[in-house]
Write a protein that holds these residues in place. Structure first.
Motif, short mmCIF file in Angstrom:
data_model
loop_
_atom_site.label_atom_id
_atom_site.label_comp_id
_atom_site.label_asym_id
_atom_site.label_seq_id
_atom_site.Cartn_x
_atom_site.Cartn_y
_atom_site.Cartn_z
N MET A 1 0.82 -1.05 -0.01
CA MET A 1 0.01 0.22 -0.11
C MET A 1 0.83 1.24 -0.09
O MET A 1 1.74 1.48 1.04
CB MET A 1 -0.86 0.00 1.30
CG MET A 1 -2.15 1.01 1.12
SD MET A 1 -2.96 1.07 2.92
CE MET A 1 -3.61 -0.68 2.93
N LEU A 3 1.34 4.52 0.75
CA LEU A 3 0.61 5.55 1.53
C LEU A 3 0.74 7.18 0.73
O LEU A 3 0.05 7.97 0.83
CB LEU A 3 1.36 5.75 3.02
CG LEU A 3 1.20 4.52 3.58
CD1 LEU A 3 1.68 4.65 5.15
CD2 LEU A 3 -0.32 4.21 3.84
N GLN A 289 -1.15 11.81 12.08
CA GLN A 289 -1.28 10.55 11.44
C GLN A 289 -0.11 9.82 11.44
O GLN A 289 -0.41 8.76 11.35
CB GLN A 289 -1.69 10.96 9.73
CG GLN A 289 -3.07 11.69 9.68
CD GLN A 289 -3.25 12.20 8.28
OE1 GLN A 289 -2.46 11.97 7.56
NE2 GLN A 289 -3.69 13.43 8.23
N THR A 292 -0.01 8.07 14.84
CA THR A 292 -0.89 6.96 14.81
C THR A 292 -0.21 5.91 13.90
O THR A 292 -0.41 4.58 14.43
CB THR A 292 -2.36 7.42 13.99
OG1 THR A 292 -2.74 8.49 14.75
CG2 THR A 292 -3.43 6.20 14.13
N LEU A 293 0.38 6.30 13.01
CA LEU A 293 1.09 5.09 12.04
C LEU A 293 2.19 4.38 13.11
O LEU A 293 2.51 3.20 13.02
CB LEU A 293 1.76 5.58 10.86
CG LEU A 293 0.82 5.75 9.64
CD1 LEU A 293 1.58 6.87 8.41
CD2 LEU A 293 0.53 4.39 9.22
N LYS A 294 2.96 5.52 13.77
CA LYS A 294 3.98 4.77 14.64
C LYS A 294 3.53 3.89 15.83
O LYS A 294 3.88 2.65 15.92
CB LYS A 294 4.58 5.88 15.05
CG LYS A 294 5.80 6.44 14.35
CD LYS A 294 6.25 7.68 14.77
CE LYS A 294 7.67 7.67 14.72
NZ LYS A 294 8.28 8.74 15.40
N ILE A 296 0.58 2.42 15.56
CA ILE A 296 -0.02 0.84 15.22
C ILE A 296 1.16 -0.01 14.68
O ILE A 296 0.61 -1.10 14.18
CB ILE A 296 -0.98 0.96 14.18
CG1 ILE A 296 -0.88 1.84 12.97
CG2 ILE A 296 -2.20 1.84 14.93
CD1 ILE A 296 -1.84 2.02 11.91
N GLY A 297 2.34 0.50 14.60
CA GLY A 297 3.39 -0.43 14.47
C GLY A 297 4.22 -0.20 13.10
O GLY A 297 4.97 -1.02 12.53
N ALA A 298 4.01 0.99 12.41
CA ALA A 298 4.72 1.22 11.06
C ALA A 298 6.06 1.56 11.37
O ALA A 298 6.32 2.36 12.29
CB ALA A 298 3.94 2.53 10.55
N PRO A 299 6.84 0.94 10.71
CA PRO A 299 8.28 1.17 10.83
C PRO A 299 8.58 2.46 10.32
O PRO A 299 8.14 3.16 9.55
CB PRO A 299 8.98 -0.03 9.94
CG PRO A 299 7.93 -0.41 8.99
CD PRO A 299 6.52 -0.04 9.53
N THR A 302 8.62 3.35 6.63
CA THR A 302 7.21 3.51 5.93
C THR A 302 6.95 5.00 5.69
O THR A 302 6.47 5.54 5.08
CB THR A 302 6.19 2.74 6.50
OG1 THR A 302 6.54 1.06 6.37
CG2 THR A 302 4.71 2.80 6.19
N MET A 306 7.01 7.61 2.86
CA MET A 306 5.87 8.50 2.47
C MET A 306 6.24 9.97 2.34
O MET A 306 5.82 10.56 1.16
CB MET A 306 4.82 8.43 3.72
CG MET A 306 3.51 9.13 3.42
SD MET A 306 2.22 8.67 4.53
CE MET A 306 2.64 9.74 6.01
#
Lengths: 377, 224
Positions: A1, A3, A289, A292-294, A296-299, A302, A306
């Motif tokens: 995906m 982003l 945002q 939030t990404l961090k 929920i586990g976004a490395p 990512t 973006m």
């Protein structure tokens, strides 16, 4: 995906408007680079047109462009007899304001001998001058057309041929006429003044005066050695083509060149700051945002991806818009705008680097975001 | 989930603020518990420590049987991966990513964990159906009602089948009827997914929906 793509698609209108704004800015930068290049090329055009190796001018001058130069017309024969000189021609240069379609038209009038060096380099439309009097080859940028008649001084000339991109360092279009016509135009006194001279017992200056003699040399000849030979004649100066071009580019248009160069540099710096601010602001608007990404586990990669991808998309789309804009309108500028592929490529590279560095600022801010900020209002 | 003598202080010397003071608690699977207390009591700090996003000053913690914190030192080097695998988050204002539709807001969590796009979207779609927002799976967050957005947020929290779900004021943006529906849903999910749910709330009307209430005051657990 992806982003970056999703975010751009979500705010497409705003993103495109930002790209448009950036494109206009980069278009102005490109235009300034083109104007800068045009100024330098224009300054050299007239000097390069006769395709010669040597300029013989008045002693102690750097004529005929940087300084006034007057030498007797018969010097051409003396120069033509020098070993290694394959052809020589007398030339005159002067700026004239003529009436054209109800307004003043500035023209750079070049007088040359029809069968000798000094004439127009290439006829784009029409023909060369074939009659010894009152014919003219004009540059298209003058607005003159084939068959049109225009008055210069006390005589009317007919346009028989057109050239392209033949302008002087000030951007005035060049027109070519015969040497005899040019000498009359430049040196012949008006009847009242001639009568005064006659009454004073002088017959006035000789008409057989030219501004320079241009010479072509044998391919194996050394322009410097031939110039040194001519310098020994004391009453003349000789300038090689290389030195003439240096005088034109470094002396005659030097201030204008530096002025535009400095302004272009400033514009580049302003563009860089604006690009950096846009990308930084784009990132700052997304901090919640990103948090939030961090959370929920976004490395980090990512989030970095973006920001960097969006910065690159912004830069490349803006650059494309700016380039397309200037390529589309450059011919409508009053002076030549020359966009060399290498100049465009260098600006593209600069935009790429600026976007990369600017996204670095955004990335730095994003990586410092505490994921805990996603919690709470 | 077991916490032993968790402490957290900010600053040193006279500027030192003790946000948590030796908090110990234990919550079991399928339990839905609440952290209560006035502002500044340490609820959010405790939630952040449990969520592995704030380093505690001292204490130990076990999550899903794993000792992840011992004597104030994390035992895992990759806390991001720990969060991704074991913890789901539900936010007060949903925090859905505005540029992704409902399905992708859920699927992204699985994709971050390594699932391919098709699998992630399929599971996301199923979760949205389970939470009765399947008909809005292609809607962007801005087009969702408050209740729908909260359900999508819950689906996202469940996407990786976490053992612990942390909820920050999950009903604050909802009216009492919808708040009740969300709490019923959380309870059902805790049972179905064998998960522990820890919520920070001020919402007195839902206190009776929790299995246990932990009261915090000045960083201490005073009741629970």
């Amino acid at each position: 995906m992806n982003l970056a793509y999703r975010d751009i698609r979500h705010n497409l209108g705003r993103f495109l408007l930002t790209c448009m704004g950036l494109g206009l800015l980069l278009g102005v930068v490109l235009a300034m680079i083109g104007i800068y290049r045009g100024l330098v090329v224009d300054a050299l055009t007239i000097a390069r047109a006769p395709a010669i190796d040597l300029w013989v001018v008045e002693a102690n001058t750097r004529g005929p462009f940087a300084e006034a130069s007057r030498i007797p017309g018969d010097i051409r024969e003396a120069v033509a007899r020098i070993a290694d000189v394959t052809a020589a021609g007398s030339v005159t240069y002067q700026t004239v304001e003529a009436e054209h379609q109800g307004s003043k038209l500035r023209l750079y009038v070049i007088g040359y001998e029809l069968t000798r060096p000094g004439g127009p380099p290439e006829i784009a439309e029409g023909r060369e001058i074939t009659r010894s009097r009152y014919e003219m080859v004009a540059d298209r940028s003058s607005g003159l057309t084939l068959g049109e008649r225009i008055r210069l001084g006390r005589r009317t000339f007919t346009v028989v041929g057109l050239t392209r991109h033949q302008v002087n360092s000030g951007g005035d279009p060049a027109v070519y006429i015969t040497l005899a016509d040019a000498q009359k135009l430049q040196f012949e006194l008006a009847p009242p003044a001639a009568r005064v001279q006659l009454a004073r017992g002088t017959s006035g200056a000789s008409l057989n005066t030219v501004n320079a003699v241009v010479a072509r040399l044998h391919p194996s000849a050394s322009p410097d050695a031939t110039a040194a030979t001519i310098q020994r004649w004391k009453h003349l100066a000789a300038i090689t083509q290389e030195d003439q071009e240096a005088i034109l580019s470094r002396s005659l248009v030097d201030r204008a060149r530096r002025q535009i160069g400095l302004f272009t540099s400033l514009l580049l710096v302003v563009s860089a700051v604006i690009i950096a601010l846009i990308i930084y602001t784009m990132t700052m608007e997304k901090l919640k945002q990103i948090a939030t990404l961090k959370l929920i586990g976004a490395p980090d990669r990512t989030i970095i991806g973006m920001i960097v991808q969006q910065a690159m998309a912004l830069g490349s789309i803006g650059f494309t818009i700016g380039t397309a804009l200037i390529v589309g309108v450059k011919d409508y500028f009053p002076r030549r705008v020359i966009l060399e592929p290498d100049n465009v490529a260098v600006l593209g590279l600069v935009v790429f680097v600026v976007c990369l560095l600017s996204s670095g600022l955004g990335v730095r801010a994003a990586l410092r975001v505490d994921p805990a900020t996603a919690l709470g209002g | 989930m077991q916490l032993k003598r968790i402490s957290k202080h900010f600053g040193e010397g006279e500027a030192r603020v003790d946000a948590l003071r030796e908090v110990s608690l234990e919550v079991f699977p399928r339990q839905v518990v609440a952290l209560l207390g006035p502002s500044g009591s340490g609820k959010t700090t405790l939630l952040n420590v449990i969520g592995c996003i704030l380093d505690p000053s001292a204490g130990s913690m076990e999550l899903d049987g794993d000792l992840v914190l011992r004597d104030g030192e994390w035992q895992r080097s990759n806390l991001r991966r720990l969060r991704l695998d074991k913890i789901g988050f539900i936010f007060q204002f949903h925090n859905l990513l505005p540029f992704l539709d409902a399905t992708d807001n859920v699927a992204i969590v699985q994709q971050l964990a390594g699932a391919d796009a098709a699998t992630a979207r399929k599971r996301a779609s199923a979760l949205l159906d389970d939470l009765e927002v399947g008909h809005r799976k292609h809607a962007m967050p801005a087009k969702l009602s408050g209740g729908e957005a909260q359900r999508v947020a819950i689906a996202r929290a469940l996407a990786n089948s976490p053992r612990i779900i942390l909820a920050d004021e999950p009903t604050a943006a909802l009216d009492s009827k919808r708040a009740g529906i969300v709490m019923d849903l959380l309870r059902k999910l805790a049972v179905e997914h064998d998960a522990t749910i820890v919520a920070v709330t001020h919402d007195e009307k839902i206190f009776d929906r929790f299995d246990r209430l932990f009261h915090l005051r000045d960083g201490r657990l005073v009741d629970g």
